[in-house]
Write an enzyme that holds these catalytic residues in place. Structure first.
Site, mmCIF file in Angstrom:
data_model
loop_
_atom_site.group_PDB
_atom_site.id
_atom_site.type_symbol
_atom_site.label_atom_id
_atom_site.label_comp_id
_atom_site.label_asym_id
_atom_site.label_seq_id
_atom_site.Cartn_x
_atom_site.Cartn_y
_atom_site.Cartn_z
ATOM 1 N N HIS A 15 -6.828 -33.963 -0.118
ATOM 2 C CA HIS A 15 -5.837 -34.104 -1.183
ATOM 3 C C HIS A 15 -5.204 -35.483 -1.180
ATOM 4 O O HIS A 15 -4.001 -35.614 -0.994
ATOM 5 C CB HIS A 15 -4.753 -33.034 -1.032
ATOM 6 C CG HIS A 15 -5.291 -31.650 -1.117
ATOM 7 N ND1 HIS A 15 -4.749 -30.584 -0.461
ATOM 8 C CD2 HIS A 15 -6.359 -31.149 -1.786
ATOM 9 C CE1 HIS A 15 -5.444 -29.493 -0.719
ATOM 10 N NE2 HIS A 15 -6.438 -29.813 -1.518
ATOM 11 N N ALA B 144 -12.370 -25.835 -3.596
ATOM 12 C CA ALA B 144 -12.234 -24.412 -3.320
ATOM 13 C C ALA B 144 -11.647 -23.664 -4.515
ATOM 14 O O ALA B 144 -11.484 -22.443 -4.450
ATOM 15 C CB ALA B 144 -11.353 -24.207 -2.099
HETATM 16 C C1 LIG Z 1 -13.911 -29.690 0.096
HETATM 17 C C2 LIG Z 1 -12.793 -29.873 -0.896
HETATM 18 C C3 LIG Z 1 -12.046 -28.784 -1.315
HETATM 19 C C4 LIG Z 1 -11.001 -28.952 -2.237
HETATM 20 N N1 LIG Z 1 -10.324 -27.860 -2.680
HETATM 21 C C5 LIG Z 1 -9.341 -28.005 -3.603
HETATM 22 C C6 LIG Z 1 -8.668 -26.884 -4.134
HETATM 23 O O1 LIG Z 1 -8.957 -25.739 -3.780
HETATM 24 N N2 LIG Z 1 -7.701 -27.098 -5.056
HETATM 25 C C7 LIG Z 1 -7.359 -28.349 -5.479
HETATM 26 O O2 LIG Z 1 -6.463 -28.478 -6.311
HETATM 27 N N3 LIG Z 1 -7.996 -29.428 -5.012
HETATM 28 C C8 LIG Z 1 -8.981 -29.296 -4.094
HETATM 29 N N4 LIG Z 1 -9.651 -30.391 -3.633
HETATM 30 C C9 LIG Z 1 -9.230 -31.710 -4.120
HETATM 31 C C10 LIG Z 1 -9.788 -31.983 -5.527
HETATM 32 O O3 LIG Z 1 -11.188 -31.976 -5.487
HETATM 33 C C11 LIG Z 1 -9.274 -33.345 -6.014
HETATM 34 O O4 LIG Z 1 -7.875 -33.381 -5.922
HETATM 35 C C12 LIG Z 1 -9.667 -33.588 -7.460
HETATM 36 O O5 LIG Z 1 -11.053 -33.473 -7.630
HETATM 37 C C13 LIG Z 1 -9.226 -34.979 -7.895
HETATM 38 O O6 LIG Z 1 -9.465 -35.107 -9.270
HETATM 39 P P1 LIG Z 1 -9.643 -36.545 -9.925
HETATM 40 O O7 LIG Z 1 -9.712 -36.370 -11.380
HETATM 41 O O8 LIG Z 1 -8.581 -37.437 -9.376
HETATM 42 O O9 LIG Z 1 -11.024 -37.132 -9.362
HETATM 43 P P2 LIG Z 1 -12.371 -36.467 -8.869
HETATM 44 O O10 LIG Z 1 -12.440 -35.039 -9.249
HETATM 45 O O11 LIG Z 1 -12.516 -36.804 -7.426
HETATM 46 O O12 LIG Z 1 -13.479 -37.235 -9.706
HETATM 47 C C14 LIG Z 1 -13.691 -38.614 -9.590
HETATM 48 C C15 LIG Z 1 -15.152 -38.894 -9.924
HETATM 49 O O13 LIG Z 1 -15.296 -40.298 -10.122
HETATM 50 C C16 LIG Z 1 -16.547 -40.695 -9.629
HETATM 51 N N5 LIG Z 1 -16.502 -42.138 -9.339
HETATM 52 C C17 LIG Z 1 -15.804 -42.761 -8.364
HETATM 53 N N6 LIG Z 1 -15.999 -44.090 -8.436
HETATM 54 C C18 LIG Z 1 -16.844 -44.301 -9.470
HETATM 55 C C19 LIG Z 1 -17.424 -45.474 -10.033
HETATM 56 N N7 LIG Z 1 -17.167 -46.704 -9.562
HETATM 57 N N8 LIG Z 1 -18.283 -45.329 -11.084
HETATM 58 C C20 LIG Z 1 -18.559 -44.089 -11.585
HETATM 59 N N9 LIG Z 1 -18.032 -42.943 -11.081
HETATM 60 C C21 LIG Z 1 -17.174 -43.062 -10.044
HETATM 61 C C22 LIG Z 1 -16.744 -39.832 -8.398
HETATM 62 O O14 LIG Z 1 -18.126 -39.709 -8.098
HETATM 63 C C23 LIG Z 1 -16.111 -38.504 -8.810
HETATM 64 O O15 LIG Z 1 -17.074 -37.611 -9.313
HETATM 65 C C24 LIG Z 1 -10.696 -30.253 -2.732
HETATM 66 C C25 LIG Z 1 -11.461 -31.349 -2.327
HETATM 67 C C26 LIG Z 1 -12.500 -31.174 -1.414
HETATM 68 C C27 LIG Z 1 -13.304 -32.380 -1.008
#
Ligand SMILES: Cc1cc2nc3c(=O)[nH]c(=O)nc-3n(C[C@H](O)[C@H](O)[C@H](O)COP(=O)(O)OP(=O)(O)OC[C@H]3O[C@@H](n4cnc5c(N)ncnc54)[C@H](O)[C@@H]3O)c2cc1C
Ligand code: SF4
Length: 551
Positions: free
Chosen positions: A483, A102
């Site tokens: 989250h 979002a």
């Molecule tokens: C509907 C929704 C709304 C949200 N709104 C907010 C918001 O408004 N504000 C906020 O701060 N957070 C929000 N979030 C949470 C936010 O999306 C996450 O906290 C954030 O994306 C996490 O970042 P990250 O770098 O940990 O991993 P992610 O952004 O989740 O990225 C991890 C990536 O790794 C990939 N992956 C996983 N396993 C493998 C593998 N084995 N091989 C290759 N690729 C792989 C996945 O496909 C993914 O694309 C929301 C989440 C959702 C679902």
């Protein structure tokens, strides 16, 4: 890289990449850009698909382009994982969670650096502000200027409850220049002409279905876009299934081989092997835990700390809301999360919406039900539902059917910044003993927040509508959360966590974790800004290519 990582340089020319980054979300995209800028040859392996304004689904009824479950032919960008303690929502795409999120980007209170296993390992309060500043600039954060009908209702309900002064407009990563007309295109407004053309927000409420108008500042339009411009190669639909040290150097000093398969293929999975000097795990809290458990068990990375899976936090969240059939205004207008309020010191509510026509979630909402979780709550729900059906049969059926849901519904996302954590283990569940999965353990996270329910009732009264609950919360006592953080937390040693304060994995050379898994405290706010800032900090310690031994 520094002495501790002890990179063996003589093999460099035989390696395909210096760094392989697993996952292209917040941690992964920051890592890719900063490493590419430092002259490293970088590959990003991403399990999800690449999305553009042309192939994103218009509504949630386009389930094949919304949900991610490739074995069932669903190749979207939004995934739901079901555990005993929580249903975890997360993104899966080039750009990670940013495609479906979002875009609410809030810094946590300073006190988060004083709790959890990262306390005292760095001067966080002095160091972090500059990384938050960089993250804020890169993600293009601004105060939301577009308040929709749902936000005005939230404000009125807060005023009626005597907490009107806590109403605020969210800080978001959306292109909303003051005075610009909606839908207008501009040459790159953020990176001095280096970034892509952008369009202004049209307030369609569709941010969580992926922005089809180029207005949401998703990672593929900032960090990842610039990383690719700096030479990083992104491999979409590529799932990492193995990471092993090469040449018998069990600590990884001689580099790693990374094995992948095509994530969207059912039969011909096209296995590939890549080599690199260093690996960054950025697969999200859940994805990194899952991959590391698998690699630890199969003997590829056996020395990963046994703290893997500990200190997983989900925020204490409850989704409630109000549905108002026939309301004069379209409640889906605005941005996905436009405003918020505080009902007390610990409890925070945001007004959330889906775009007009995205009514599939309507199957999951039901009449608001109070009461402690368990069989009594289910009985109370049935009693309440039957009572409503007898008193207002037509209206009740009308609010329970999904058609028109997004136009008429305001989701109230209630978050409590209270301490509470669960544990993830790698086990065979009783119902499927053939292979191991992640399973959750620990104290249940509450699904019933009485103050939030009271507020939902006031909100519904204002509009003449119905206060609503989420059906899975009542039936299964399992809260939903977007989250999930922790599971590989920052700590002083492998006895307390999985990485050190520079995100280096204990027990291996040149392996990092940069994603939500490292977060060691309950943030009490949406986590993406903090994940971005932490990744900026972690990458700032890696010297430019060629200067690895000079640190
Ligand atoms: C509907 C929704 C709304 C949200 N709104 C907010 C918001 O408004 N504000 C906020 O701060 N957070 C929000 N979030 C949470 C936010 O999306 C996450 O906290 C954030 O994306 C996490 O970042 P990250 O770098 O940990 O991993 P992610 O952004 O989740 O990225 C991890 C990536 O790794 C990939 N992956 C996983 N396993 C493998 C593998 N084995 N091989 C290759 N690729 C792989 C996945 O496909 C993914 O694309 C929301 C989440 C959702 C679902
Ligand atoms: S409200 Fe619509 S146009 Fe604005 S950022 Fe969200 S999806 Fe894009």
């Amino acid at each position: 890289m520094n002495e501790r990582q002890g990179v063996t340089r003589h093999r460099d020319d035989q390696m395909e990449f210096d760094f392989i980054v697993i996952g292209s979300g917040f941690g992964g995209s920051v890592s890719a850009l900063r490493l590419a800028e430092k002259g490293y040859k970088v590959a990003v392996m991403e399990m999800g698909r690449r999305w553009t304004t042309d192939n994103l689904p218009p509504t949630s009824w386009f389930i094949r382009r919304w949900l991610w479950r490739p074995r069932l032919g669903l190749r979207g960008f939004f995934n739901m994982r079901f555990f005993r303690h929580a249903t975890i929502f997360h993104g899966c795409a080039v750009g990670g969670g940013s495609i479906t999120y979002a875009s609410t980007l809030l810094p946590p209170p300073e006190k988060v650096w004083e709790s959890g296993s990262w306390t005292g390992l760095a001067d966080w309060k002095t160091e972090m502000p500059r990384h938050y500043e960089t993250a804020t600039r890169m993600l293009g954060i601004t105060e939301n200027k577009i308040l929709g009908p749902a936000d005005h209702l939230l404000q009125r309900a807060a005023e009626a409850s005597g907490i009107g002064h806590t109403f605020y407009c969210t800080k978001v990563g959306i292109f909303q220049p003051a005075g610009a007309e909606p839908g207008k295109s501009f040459p790159d407004p953020f990176f001095g002409g280096e970034g892509p053309e952008r369009s202004t927000c049209i307030a369609c409420g569709g941010c969580m279905m992926g922005c089809r108008f180029g207005a949401k500042n998703t990672l593929d339009l900032n960090y990842l876009y610039l990383a690719e411009k700096n030479g990083a190669r992104v491999f979409p639909e590529t799932k990492v299934v193995d990471v092993r040290p090469i040449d018998g150097a069990s600590d990884g000093n001689a580099g790693y081989e990374v094995h992948t398969v095509k994530s969207t293929a059912l039969i011909r999975r096209q296995p590939r092997r890549f080599t690199c000097r260093a690996v960054v795990f950025s697969a999200s809290s859940l994805g990194t835990m899952e991959l590391l458990f698998h690699l630890k068990e199969k003997g590829s990375l056996p020395a990963i700390s046994s703290q893997l899976g500990q200190h997983v936090r989900t925020n204490s969240e409850s989704l409630i809301g109000a549905r108002t059939p026939g309301y004069s205004q379209d409640l889906s207008q605005g941005i996905a999360i436009g405003s918020g309020i505080y009902i007390d010191e610990h409890t925070h509510i945001e007004a959330v919406r889906y775009p007009n026509g995205s009514d599939a979630m309507g199957f999951l909402t039901t009449i608001l039900t109070d009461g402690r979780p368990g069989p009594q709550r289910i009985a109370l729900w049935l009693k309440t539902l039957i009572g409503f059906l007898l008193r207002h049969p037509f209206k009740t059926v009308r609010v329970l059917q999904p058609r028109g849901w997004a136009r008429e519904f305001v989701i109230l996302l209630c978050m409590q910044a209270l301490e509470g954590e669960i544990e993830m283990r790698w086990q065979r569940p009783w119902f499927w003993p053939f292979r191991k999965f992640l399973v959750s353990r620990g104290e249940k996270v509450p699904t019933y927040i009485p103050e939030a329910n009271e507020f939902a009732k006031k909100f519904a009264q204002l509009t003449g509508g119905f206060a609503m609950s989420m059906l899975p919360e009542i039936l299964f006592d399992v809260p939903g959360t977007a989250h999930c953080i922790g599971g590989c937390v920052i700590a002083d040693s492998s006895d307390h966590g999985v990485v050190d304060d520079r995100h280096r994995v204990f027990g291996y050379k040149n392996v990092y974790i940069c994603d939500g898994a490292v977060v060691a405290a309950n943030l009490g706010v949406n986590p993406s800004l903090t994940i971005t800032a932490l990744a900026e900090r972690a990458m700032s310690f890696i010297p430019p290519k060629g200067r690895e031994r000079l640190e």
